[in-house]
Design a protein around this motif. Structure first.
Motif, PDB file in Angstrom:
ATOM      1  N   ARG A  77       1.115   4.086  -3.024  1.00 44.72           N
ATOM      2  CA  ARG A  77       0.536   5.407  -2.771  1.00 44.72           C
ATOM      3  C   ARG A  77       1.555   6.499  -2.442  1.00 44.72           C
ATOM      4  O   ARG A  77       1.244   7.678  -2.528  1.00 44.72           O
ATOM      5  CB  ARG A  77      -0.486   5.304  -1.646  1.00 44.72           C
ATOM      6  CG  ARG A  77      -1.677   4.451  -2.043  1.00 44.72           C
ATOM      7  CD  ARG A  77      -2.738   4.486  -0.971  1.00 44.72           C
ATOM      8  NE  ARG A  77      -3.918   3.761  -1.352  1.00 44.72           N
ATOM      9  CZ  ARG A  77      -4.980   4.316  -1.933  1.00 44.72           C
ATOM     10  NH1 ARG A  77      -4.986   5.596  -2.208  1.00 44.72           N
ATOM     11  NH2 ARG A  77      -6.035   3.584  -2.236  1.00 44.72           N
ATOM     12  N   SER A 108      -4.898  17.072   6.374  1.00 49.62           N
ATOM     13  CA  SER A 108      -5.294  16.838   4.987  1.00 49.62           C
ATOM     14  C   SER A 108      -6.131  15.564   4.893  1.00 49.62           C
ATOM     15  O   SER A 108      -5.803  14.545   5.493  1.00 49.62           O
ATOM     16  CB  SER A 108      -4.037  16.715   4.130  1.00 49.62           C
ATOM     17  OG  SER A 108      -4.377  16.298   2.842  1.00 49.62           O
ATOM     18  N   ALA A 109      -7.193  15.638   4.133  1.00 51.95           N
ATOM     19  CA  ALA A 109      -8.080  14.473   3.976  1.00 51.95           C
ATOM     20  C   ALA A 109      -7.741  13.727   2.695  1.00 51.95           C
ATOM     21  O   ALA A 109      -8.597  13.347   1.927  1.00 51.95           O
ATOM     22  CB  ALA A 109      -9.528  14.943   3.973  1.00 51.95           C
ATOM     23  N   SER A 110      -6.467  13.480   2.470  1.00 53.86           N
ATOM     24  CA  SER A 110      -6.029  12.849   1.235  1.00 53.86           C
ATOM     25  C   SER A 110      -6.268  11.345   1.253  1.00 53.86           C
ATOM     26  O   SER A 110      -6.477  10.729   2.298  1.00 53.86           O
ATOM     27  CB  SER A 110      -4.546  13.129   1.000  1.00 53.86           C
ATOM     28  OG  SER A 110      -3.771  12.383   1.923  1.00 53.86           O
ATOM     29  N   ALA A 111      -6.175  10.772   0.083  1.00 54.18           N
ATOM     30  CA  ALA A 111      -6.289   9.318  -0.049  1.00 54.18           C
ATOM     31  C   ALA A 111      -5.174   8.620   0.726  1.00 54.18           C
ATOM     32  O   ALA A 111      -5.363   7.528   1.262  1.00 54.18           O
ATOM     33  CB  ALA A 111      -6.246   8.936  -1.520  1.00 54.18           C
ATOM     34  N   TRP A 112      -4.004   9.284   0.839  1.00 56.96           N
ATOM     35  CA  TRP A 112      -2.881   8.701   1.591  1.00 56.96           C
ATOM     36  C   TRP A 112      -3.268   8.433   3.034  1.00 56.96           C
ATOM     37  O   TRP A 112      -3.064   7.334   3.550  1.00 56.96           O
ATOM     38  CB  TRP A 112      -1.680   9.646   1.531  1.00 56.96           C
ATOM     39  CG  TRP A 112      -0.614   9.306   2.523  1.00 56.96           C
ATOM     40  CD1 TRP A 112      -0.395   9.896   3.738  1.00 56.96           C
ATOM     41  CD2 TRP A 112       0.367   8.276   2.414  1.00 56.96           C
ATOM     42  NE1 TRP A 112       0.669   9.304   4.378  1.00 56.96           N
ATOM     43  CE2 TRP A 112       1.153   8.303   3.581  1.00 56.96           C
ATOM     44  CE3 TRP A 112       0.663   7.337   1.435  1.00 56.96           C
ATOM     45  CZ2 TRP A 112       2.213   7.435   3.793  1.00 56.96           C
ATOM     46  CZ3 TRP A 112       1.722   6.460   1.645  1.00 56.96           C
ATOM     47  CH2 TRP A 112       2.484   6.522   2.815  1.00 56.96           C
ATOM     48  N   ALA A 127      -6.222   8.206   4.389  1.00 55.46           N
ATOM     49  CA  ALA A 127      -7.292   7.207   4.484  1.00 55.46           C
ATOM     50  C   ALA A 127      -6.736   5.793   4.329  1.00 55.46           C
ATOM     51  O   ALA A 127      -7.153   4.881   5.041  1.00 55.46           O
ATOM     52  CB  ALA A 127      -8.357   7.480   3.425  1.00 55.46           C
ATOM     53  N   ALA A 128      -5.787   5.621   3.425  1.00 55.90           N
ATOM     54  CA  ALA A 128      -5.244   4.285   3.149  1.00 55.90           C
ATOM     55  C   ALA A 128      -4.219   3.825   4.175  1.00 55.90           C
ATOM     56  O   ALA A 128      -4.003   2.624   4.339  1.00 55.90           O
ATOM     57  CB  ALA A 128      -4.611   4.262   1.758  1.00 55.90           C
ATOM     58  N   THR A 129      -3.580   4.767   4.884  1.00 52.26           N
ATOM     59  CA  THR A 129      -2.478   4.385   5.779  1.00 52.26           C
ATOM     60  C   THR A 129      -2.723   4.745   7.246  1.00 52.26           C
ATOM     61  O   THR A 129      -1.806   4.636   8.063  1.00 52.26           O
ATOM     62  CB  THR A 129      -1.162   5.043   5.321  1.00 52.26           C
ATOM     63  OG1 THR A 129      -1.292   6.467   5.449  1.00 52.26           O
ATOM     64  CG2 THR A 129      -0.813   4.655   3.895  1.00 52.26           C
ATOM     65  N   ASP A 134       2.499   9.602  -5.046  1.00 56.80           N
ATOM     66  CA  ASP A 134       1.482  10.654  -5.139  1.00 56.80           C
ATOM     67  C   ASP A 134       1.446  11.488  -3.862  1.00 56.80           C
ATOM     68  O   ASP A 134       1.309  12.720  -3.913  1.00 56.80           O
ATOM     69  CB  ASP A 134       0.117  10.032  -5.427  1.00 56.80           C
ATOM     70  CG  ASP A 134      -0.901  11.057  -5.883  1.00 56.80           C
ATOM     71  OD1 ASP A 134      -0.559  11.905  -6.734  1.00 56.80           O
ATOM     72  OD2 ASP A 134      -2.049  10.997  -5.395  1.00 56.80           O
ATOM     73  N   HIS A 135       1.582  10.827  -2.715  1.00 54.78           N
ATOM     74  CA  HIS A 135       1.583  11.556  -1.439  1.00 54.78           C
ATOM     75  C   HIS A 135       2.758  12.525  -1.366  1.00 54.78           C
ATOM     76  O   HIS A 135       2.600  13.672  -0.940  1.00 54.78           O
ATOM     77  CB  HIS A 135       1.627  10.561  -0.273  1.00 54.78           C
ATOM     78  CG  HIS A 135       1.703  11.213   1.067  1.00 54.78           C
ATOM     79  ND1 HIS A 135       0.778  12.128   1.512  1.00 54.78           N
ATOM     80  CD2 HIS A 135       2.624  11.084   2.060  1.00 54.78           C
ATOM     81  CE1 HIS A 135       1.123  12.536   2.733  1.00 54.78           C
ATOM     82  NE2 HIS A 135       2.238  11.918   3.080  1.00 54.78           N
ATOM     83  N   ILE A 159       0.846  -1.202   0.000  1.00 54.06           N
ATOM     84  CA  ILE A 159       0.000   0.000   0.000  1.00 54.06           C
ATOM     85  C   ILE A 159       0.878   1.246   0.000  1.00 54.06           C
ATOM     86  O   ILE A 159       0.665   2.175  -0.776  1.00 54.06           O
ATOM     87  CB  ILE A 159      -0.957  -0.002   1.215  1.00 54.06           C
ATOM     88  CG1 ILE A 159      -2.008  -1.091   1.064  1.00 54.06           C
ATOM     89  CG2 ILE A 159      -1.616   1.377   1.388  1.00 54.06           C
ATOM     90  CD1 ILE A 159      -2.836  -1.329   2.323  1.00 54.06           C
TER      91      ILE A 159
END
Length: 103
Positions: free
Chosen positions: A22, A68-72, A74-76, A25-26, A18
C-alpha cells in the motif's frame, strides 16, 4: 512549516507486506496533497521498520493529511507510529509573488 520524522513499526511479516503493497499509492497521494512539500517513507535495515521524513507548508496542511480517510490509514491504523512533529513558525510568508519570500 511542519516537519515529521520518525518510524512506522510493524510487528509481523504480514503487516510489513501490507505496508509494502500500500505504501507506493500512499506516497503518491500524499505528495499530491495541497501543502505537502516532501513526503518520504523508506524501509530501514530492519524489514519491519520504515523511516518517515515529511514536510508540510502549514499546520492546516499537516492536519488535513492526518485526517485523510484514505485506504492507507484504514489498512495501517493498527501499526505503531513513533514520530516527532516539529513546527517552525513563520517559515513561509504570505507575501505577494513579486515580493521576496522569507525562508
Amino acid at each position: 512549516m511542519i516537519r515529521v520524522t520518525g518510524r512506522l513499526i510493524c510487528t509481523t511479516p504480514e503487516d510489513a507486506d501490507i505496508v509494502t503493497r500500500r505504501l507506493p499509492d500512499h506516497i503518491r497521494l500524499s505528495r499530491a496533497e495541497p501543502g505537502c512539500l516532501s513526503f518520504n517513507v523508506t524501509r530501514s535495515a530492519d524489514p519491519l521498520v520504515w523511516q518517515l521524513d515529511e514536510t508540510f507548508a502549514s499546520r492546516a496542511a499537516f492536519d488535513a493529511h492526518q485526517t485523510s480517510a484514505s485506504a492507507w490509514f484504514a489498512a495501517t491504523a493498527h501499526l505503531a507510529r513513533d514520530f516527532w512533529v516539529q513546527e517552525t513558525p513563520g517559515a513561509f510568508s504570505a507575501a505577494p509573488s513579486d515580493a521576496p519570500r522569507s525562508q
